[in-house]
Scaffold this motif. Structure first.
Motif, PDB file in Angstrom:
ATOM      1  N   SER A   7       0.781  -1.214   0.146  1.00 47.27           N
ATOM      2  CA  SER A   7       0.080  -0.190  -0.070  1.00 47.27           C
ATOM      3  C   SER A   7       0.856   1.177   0.077  1.00 47.27           C
ATOM      4  CB  SER A   7      -1.019  -0.023   1.336  1.00 47.27           C
ATOM      5  OG  SER A   7      -1.711  -1.181   1.204  1.00 47.27           O
ATOM      6  N   LEU A   8       0.438   2.213  -0.759  1.00 45.24           N
ATOM      7  CA  LEU A   8       1.062   3.630  -0.548  1.00 45.24           C
ATOM      8  C   LEU A   8       1.008   4.169   0.676  1.00 45.24           C
ATOM      9  CD1 LEU A   8      -0.141   4.658  -4.213  1.00 45.24           C
ATOM     10  CD2 LEU A   8       2.260   3.636  -3.583  1.00 45.24           C
ATOM     11  N   LEU A   9       1.699   4.954   1.042  1.00 42.48           N
ATOM     12  CA  LEU A   9       1.663   5.990   2.239  1.00 42.48           C
ATOM     13  C   LEU A   9       0.395   6.750   2.395  1.00 42.48           C
ATOM     14  CD1 LEU A   9       5.238   7.520   2.596  1.00 42.48           C
ATOM     15  CD2 LEU A   9       4.471   5.454   3.602  1.00 42.48           C
ATOM     16  N   THR A  10      -0.096   6.586   3.645  1.00 43.52           N
ATOM     17  CA  THR A  10      -1.447   7.258   3.926  1.00 43.52           C
ATOM     18  C   THR A  10      -0.940   8.644   4.294  1.00 43.52           C
ATOM     19  OG1 THR A  10      -1.404   6.776   6.228  1.00 43.52           O
ATOM     20  CG2 THR A  10      -2.432   5.103   4.831  1.00 43.52           C
ATOM     21  N   GLY A  11      -1.900   9.747   4.232  1.00 46.96           N
ATOM     22  CA  GLY A  11      -1.753  10.952   4.818  1.00 46.96           C
ATOM     23  C   GLY A  11      -1.027  10.944   6.478  1.00 46.96           C
ATOM     24  N   GLU A  12      -1.610  10.117   7.016  1.00 44.31           N
ATOM     25  CA  GLU A  12      -0.874  10.042   8.247  1.00 44.31           C
ATOM     26  C   GLU A  12       0.638   9.650   8.382  1.00 44.31           C
ATOM     27  OE1 GLU A  12      -0.620  10.310  12.403  1.00 44.31           O
ATOM     28  OE2 GLU A  12      -2.250  10.869  11.267  1.00 44.31           O
ATOM     29  N   ASP A  13       0.787   8.559   7.579  1.00 43.79           N
ATOM     30  CA  ASP A  13       2.220   8.190   7.463  1.00 43.79           C
ATOM     31  C   ASP A  13       3.214   9.165   6.980  1.00 43.79           C
ATOM     32  OD1 ASP A  13       1.665   5.460   7.893  1.00 43.79           O
ATOM     33  OD2 ASP A  13       1.087   5.118   6.075  1.00 43.79           O
ATOM     34  N   ARG A  14       2.512  10.202   6.066  1.00 39.84           N
ATOM     35  CA  ARG A  14       3.564  11.150   5.520  1.00 39.84           C
ATOM     36  C   ARG A  14       3.760  12.276   6.597  1.00 39.84           C
ATOM     37  NH1 ARG A  14       0.783  11.805  -0.267  1.00 39.84           N
ATOM     38  NH2 ARG A  14       1.243   9.928  -1.118  1.00 39.84           N
ATOM     39  N   ARG A  15       2.630  12.621   7.317  1.00 32.52           N
ATOM     40  CA  ARG A  15       2.759  13.639   8.528  1.00 32.52           C
ATOM     41  C   ARG A  15       3.680  13.110   9.391  1.00 32.52           C
ATOM     42  NH1 ARG A  15      -2.558  14.057   7.160  1.00 32.52           N
ATOM     43  NH2 ARG A  15      -3.087  12.447   8.599  1.00 32.52           N
ATOM     44  N   GLU A  16       3.953  11.681   9.807  1.00 34.53           N
ATOM     45  CA  GLU A  16       4.519  11.151  10.772  1.00 34.53           C
ATOM     46  C   GLU A  16       6.232  11.002  10.423  1.00 34.53           C
ATOM     47  OE1 GLU A  16       5.672   9.766  14.698  1.00 34.53           O
ATOM     48  OE2 GLU A  16       3.679  10.325  13.791  1.00 34.53           O
ATOM     49  N   ARG A  17       6.569  11.003   9.011  1.00 34.86           N
ATOM     50  CA  ARG A  17       7.748  11.123   8.695  1.00 34.86           C
ATOM     51  C   ARG A  17       8.129  12.562   8.511  1.00 34.86           C
ATOM     52  NH1 ARG A  17       8.876   6.554   3.888  1.00 34.86           N
ATOM     53  NH2 ARG A  17       7.728   4.863   5.114  1.00 34.86           N
ATOM     54  N   LEU A  18       7.219  13.343   8.077  1.00 34.46           N
ATOM     55  CA  LEU A  18       7.793  14.787   8.026  1.00 34.46           C
ATOM     56  C   LEU A  18       8.019  15.092   9.720  1.00 34.46           C
ATOM     57  CD1 LEU A  18       8.091  17.465   6.566  1.00 34.46           C
ATOM     58  CD2 LEU A  18       5.700  17.916   6.834  1.00 34.46           C
ATOM     59  N   ARG A  19       7.243  14.710  10.482  1.00 34.22           N
ATOM     60  CA  ARG A  19       7.412  15.200  11.856  1.00 34.22           C
ATOM     61  C   ARG A  19       8.794  14.732  12.408  1.00 34.22           C
ATOM     62  NH1 ARG A  19       7.953  12.959  16.309  1.00 34.22           N
ATOM     63  NH2 ARG A  19       7.089  10.935  15.503  1.00 34.22           N
ATOM     64  N   PHE A  20       9.179  13.299  12.282  1.00 35.49           N
ATOM     65  CA  PHE A  20      10.429  12.725  12.390  1.00 35.49           C
ATOM     66  C   PHE A  20      11.798  13.501  11.668  1.00 35.49           C
ATOM     67  CE2 PHE A  20      14.009   9.931  11.602  1.00 35.49           C
ATOM     68  CZ  PHE A  20      14.278   9.440  12.893  1.00 35.49           C
ATOM     69  N   ALA A  21      11.429  13.779  10.552  1.00 34.75           N
ATOM     70  CA  ALA A  21      12.679  14.500   9.826  1.00 34.75           C
ATOM     71  C   ALA A  21      12.936  15.929  10.418  1.00 34.75           C
ATOM     72  CB  ALA A  21      12.241  14.728   8.165  1.00 34.75           C
ATOM     73  N   GLN A  22      11.875  16.721  10.908  1.00 37.28           N
ATOM     74  CA  GLN A  22      11.961  17.868  11.154  1.00 37.28           C
ATOM     75  C   GLN A  22      12.525  18.070  12.579  1.00 37.28           C
ATOM     76  OE1 GLN A  22       7.886  19.272  10.804  1.00 37.28           O
ATOM     77  NE2 GLN A  22       8.151  20.466   8.919  1.00 37.28           N
ATOM     78  N   GLU A  23      12.216  17.027  13.591  1.00 36.46           N
ATOM     79  CA  GLU A  23      12.839  16.838  14.830  1.00 36.46           C
ATOM     80  C   GLU A  23      14.146  16.410  14.707  1.00 36.46           C
ATOM     81  OE1 GLU A  23      10.707  13.977  16.822  1.00 36.46           O
ATOM     82  OE2 GLU A  23       8.974  14.997  17.097  1.00 36.46           O
ATOM     83  N   HIS A  24      14.709  15.942  13.628  1.00 31.30           N
ATOM     84  CA  HIS A  24      16.374  15.672  13.609  1.00 31.30           C
ATOM     85  C   HIS A  24      16.984  16.449  12.563  1.00 31.30           C
ATOM     86  CE1 HIS A  24      14.003  11.870  15.340  1.00 31.30           C
ATOM     87  NE2 HIS A  24      15.124  11.881  15.812  1.00 31.30           N
ATOM     88  N   LEU A  25      16.410  17.440  12.059  1.00 30.83           N
ATOM     89  CA  LEU A  25      17.024  18.190  11.038  1.00 30.83           C
ATOM     90  C   LEU A  25      18.317  18.833  11.496  1.00 30.83           C
ATOM     91  CD1 LEU A  25      16.481  19.371   8.166  1.00 30.83           C
ATOM     92  CD2 LEU A  25      15.418  21.392   9.331  1.00 30.83           C
ATOM     93  N   ASN A  26      18.450  19.191  12.658  1.00 30.61           N
ATOM     94  CA  ASN A  26      19.740  19.958  13.257  1.00 30.61           C
ATOM     95  C   ASN A  26      20.700  18.959  13.809  1.00 30.61           C
ATOM     96  OD1 ASN A  26      18.808  22.555  12.408  1.00 30.61           O
ATOM     97  ND2 ASN A  26      17.463  22.525  13.967  1.00 30.61           N
ATOM     98  N   TRP A  27      20.743  17.726  13.724  1.00 31.90           N
ATOM     99  CA  TRP A  27      21.542  16.880  14.436  1.00 31.90           C
ATOM    100  C   TRP A  27      22.867  17.261  13.764  1.00 31.90           C
ATOM    101  CZ3 TRP A  27      20.154  11.100  15.654  1.00 31.90           C
ATOM    102  CH2 TRP A  27      19.012  11.138  16.721  1.00 31.90           C
TER     103      TRP A  27
END
Length: 90
Positions: free
Chosen positions: A29-49
């Motif tokens: 199955s392709l990513l759902t809207g919730e999956d995309r939001r969760e991945r974006l949130r994770f990326a933003q939290e770790h952007l400044n590592w």
């Protein structure tokens, strides 16, 4: 009407090919809207590592090895170009 005729395994395997059906691994199955939001949130939290933060993370490369002929992957019979047709997705 019921037919009582024995079919060989070769005949059963050959018939789908005669109508242009081939076995493929089923698409996921392709990513759902919730999956995309969760991945974006994770990326933003770790952007400044920095390198020190990344040095604490263990990365691994996973490879799939099959010891037996049955790899337990779900297969579907479909025509070329039908990969994301709803009936071909698990």
């Amino acid at each position: 009407m019921t037919y009582r005729r024995r079919l060989s395994q070769d005949t059963v395997r050959r018939r789908p090919a005669e109508v242009d059906l081939r076995p493929y691994q089923a698409a996921k199955s392709l990513l759902t809207g919730e999956d995309r939001r969760e991945r974006l949130r994770f990326a933003q939290e770790h952007l400044n590592w920095n390198n020190a933060d990344l040095g604490k993370v263990m990365f691994s490369v996973e490879s799939r090895f099959c010891l037996y002929s049955d790899d337990r992957r779900r297969r579907v019979y479909r025509r070329s170009g039908e990969r994301y047709r709803q009936a071909c997705i698990v």
